[in-house]
Design a protein around this motif. Structure first.
Motif, short mmCIF file in Angstrom:
data_model
loop_
_atom_site.label_atom_id
_atom_site.label_comp_id
_atom_site.label_asym_id
_atom_site.label_seq_id
_atom_site.Cartn_x
_atom_site.Cartn_y
_atom_site.Cartn_z
N VAL A 126 12.87 -14.11 23.21
CA VAL A 126 11.69 -14.88 23.63
C VAL A 126 11.89 -16.34 23.21
CG1 VAL A 126 9.21 -15.21 23.34
CG2 VAL A 126 10.15 -12.89 23.53
N THR A 127 11.87 -17.21 24.22
CA THR A 127 12.18 -18.62 24.00
C THR A 127 10.95 -19.48 24.31
OG1 THR A 127 14.41 -18.16 24.76
CG2 THR A 127 13.75 -20.48 24.71
N VAL A 164 15.83 -22.87 15.90
CA VAL A 164 15.01 -23.99 16.38
C VAL A 164 15.94 -25.16 16.70
CG1 VAL A 164 13.17 -25.63 15.78
CG2 VAL A 164 13.07 -23.28 14.90
N ASP A 165 15.91 -25.67 17.93
CA ASP A 165 16.70 -26.85 18.28
C ASP A 165 15.81 -27.86 18.97
OD1 ASP A 165 18.38 -28.79 19.21
OD2 ASP A 165 19.90 -27.43 20.00
N VAL A 221 13.40 -21.65 19.77
CA VAL A 221 12.55 -22.78 20.12
C VAL A 221 13.48 -23.90 20.54
CG1 VAL A 221 10.89 -24.48 19.24
CG2 VAL A 221 10.76 -22.10 18.47
N VAL A 222 13.31 -24.40 21.77
CA VAL A 222 14.24 -25.42 22.25
C VAL A 222 13.49 -26.57 22.92
CG1 VAL A 222 14.71 -24.01 24.32
CG2 VAL A 222 16.30 -25.80 23.71
N ALA A 257 7.25 -26.86 22.12
CA ALA A 257 8.45 -26.62 21.32
C ALA A 257 8.82 -27.89 20.55
CB ALA A 257 9.61 -26.18 22.21
N GLN A 258 8.82 -29.02 21.25
CA GLN A 258 9.20 -30.27 20.61
C GLN A 258 8.18 -30.67 19.55
OE1 GLN A 258 12.17 -31.79 21.37
NE2 GLN A 258 11.72 -32.92 19.52
#
Ligand code: SAH
Ligand code: SF4
Ligand code: F3S
Length: 455
Positions: A83-84, A131-132, A107-108, A90-91
């Motif tokens: 799950v993304t 996380v990215d 998290v992208v 996210a940011q």
């Protein structure tokens, strides 16, 4: 060979996210994925999120709640699900999402989509949560795969006739209410040559209309093939020359960057549709200054005059915020006055929503919810009457319509007028992807009904 693994992408927010979602799905195709609309069969689920108002951000968490069951059911069948959370939530929230929502694996941020296949692989194989949300040095657009024929232009297929193309991203304007500069980063324009390649590739898969996108699209200043910075007007003129393309649009523009060459393009470029989305946000100079909008009401009025001189039939659209901190009744009336004076074909209006980290959120003059609700109601009534009037003005006219998709009723197809109104008509699916004259017979609050005149 279509891949055997499946990715499900759900999009929230603006058109830029719609575009990004296509690129996200396409980025996984070389790794054996195909896109699915069925959540339960997806190995990878991506929520492409929006942070612009509180309600938008909340939607993500309620969606994640629902995903827990899907993931658990799949686990019972021995299947892994990544799950993304992508996009602006996210940011903005990064690792907080992982902490708050155990269902999330990845998290992208919006500037890291080219790294998604690698991140998915790592999340799958290392079974750890990642996380990215860096703003990487490398440009994601040049690292994403070329546009693939992910959504073929078949009769019956949606979105094939018209496509988005992000040309500019990010924003340095820092309006005091807005999260975009924090979620999308600094303004960045893509070079012209890559854009022309992408436009050609979209046209070759059946696209007839392109909408050039950017948070501040008219601030576009990408590098041209001559090594010089090109303006949006220059880019429009180059894209308009591409064979097979019939229509061009662009959005969203900022009044501060609405230059004379772009206004002239509305007079000179035949393919550029007579529609302009130009947010003014508020009708009072004091509120505009508090918003850090960099334009006054008089400047906005003057711009509209110039634009209407260049293209008298242009349909105008705007964004408006009511209930900005400290906005008085009188200042809200000034917003209504400006709307009355200009007359919009279309408009989007919002109650001010305090966003974490933005200057306006810290103001001590936040208005009560009831005041904002009342103001929004009055404004929306006025805007709806203007849209209806604009739509009714089309009745009896013959208008070229680009047909894009089948309608809800059998034998009906739906397209868009040059002014972006949806137009319904009885017609064959073979007319999809073509521009055809339609005589408008009646108008509803949000769409038109017509009869095809010649195919
Ligand atoms: N770049 C565009 C707007 C992007 S956000 C521009 O500058 O016009 C889309 C719209 O959401 C904005 O125009 C604004 O009207 C609204 N919006 C942004 N932040 C908001 C907030 N905190 N509360 C309410 N509406 C907001
Ligand atoms: Fe947000 Fe203002 Fe930038 Fe638009 S111009 S994205 S409203 S900061
Ligand atoms: Fe929302 Fe991000 Fe677009 S906050 S409006 S998805 S740029």
């Amino acid at each position: 060979m279509p891949g055997t693994k499946k990715v499900f992408v759900k999009t929230f927010g603006c058109q830029m996210n719609v575009y990004d979602s296509e690129r996200i799905a396409e980025s996984l195709i070389p790794y054996g994925f195909t896109e699915t609309e069925c959540l339960e069969e997806a190995e990878v689920i991506v929520l492409n999120t929006c942070h612009i108002r509180e309600k938008a951000a909340e939607k993500v968490y309620s969606e994640l709640g629902r995903l827990r069951q899907v993931k658990d059911d799949r686990r019972e069948q021995g299947k892994q699900t990544i799950v993304t959370v992508a996009g602006c939530v996210a940011q903005a929230e990064g690792a907080e999402i992982i902490a708050r929502s155990p269902v999330v694996d990845l998290v992208v941020g919006p500037q890291s989509y080219h790294r998604l296949p690698d991140l998915v692989f790592r999340a799958q194989s290392e079974s750890r949560r990642i996380v990215d949300t860096n703003f990487p040095e490398d440009d994601k657009f040049s690292r994403l795969p070329d546009r693939l024929v992910a959504k073929p232009a078949q009769p019956g297929a949606t979105r094939a006739a018209s496509a988005f193309l992000t040309v500019q991203e990010g924003c340095d304007k820092f309006c005091t209410f807005c999260v975009v500069p924090y979620t999308r980063g600094m303004e960045f324009s893509r070079p012209v040559s890559g854009l022309l390649d992408e436009a050609r590739s979209l046209i070759s898969r059946g696209v007839r209309e392109l909408t050039l996108l950017g948070q501040n699209v008219n601030a576009y200043h990408g590098e041209g093939p001559d090594g010089k910075d090109w303006t949006l007007a220059k880019l429009i003129s180059a894209v308009a020359k591409l064979e097979g393309l019939e229509r061009l649009r662009y959005t969203t523009s900022h009044p501060h960057d609405m230059n004379d060459d772009l206004i002239a393009a509305h007079r000179d470029e035949e393919k550029l549709m007579p529609y302009l989305h130009l947010p003014f946000q508020a009708g009072s100079d004091r509120i505009l200054a508090l918003m850090n909008r960099k334009h006054t009401v008089a400047q906005y009025r003057r711009l509209i005059e110039k634009i209407r001189t260049a293209r008298p039939d242009i349909a105008l659209s705007t964004d408006i915020i009511v209930g900005f901190p400290g906005e008085t009744d009188q200042e809200f009336e000034e917003t209504l006055t400006l709307v009355n004076e200009i007359g919009f074909a279309q408009a989007f209006s919002f109650k001010y929503s305090a966003r974490p980290g933005t200057p306006a959120a810290k103001s001590e003059e936040q208005l009560p919810e009831e005041v904002k609700t009342k103001r929004l109601h009055r404004l929306q009534e006025l805007l709806a009457s203007q849209t209806s009037r604009f739509n009714e003005g089309c009745v009896g006219q013959v208008i070229p319509v680009l047909f894009e998709r089948p309608g809800r009723h059998d034998g009906q197809i739906v397209g868009r007028s040059p002014y972006l109104q949806p137009v319904h008509a009885d017609g064959d699916a073979t007319l999809l992807g073509r521009v055809i004259p339609v005589e408008i017979s009646s108008a509803g609050p949000n769409s038109l009904l017509g009869v095809i005149r010649a195919a």
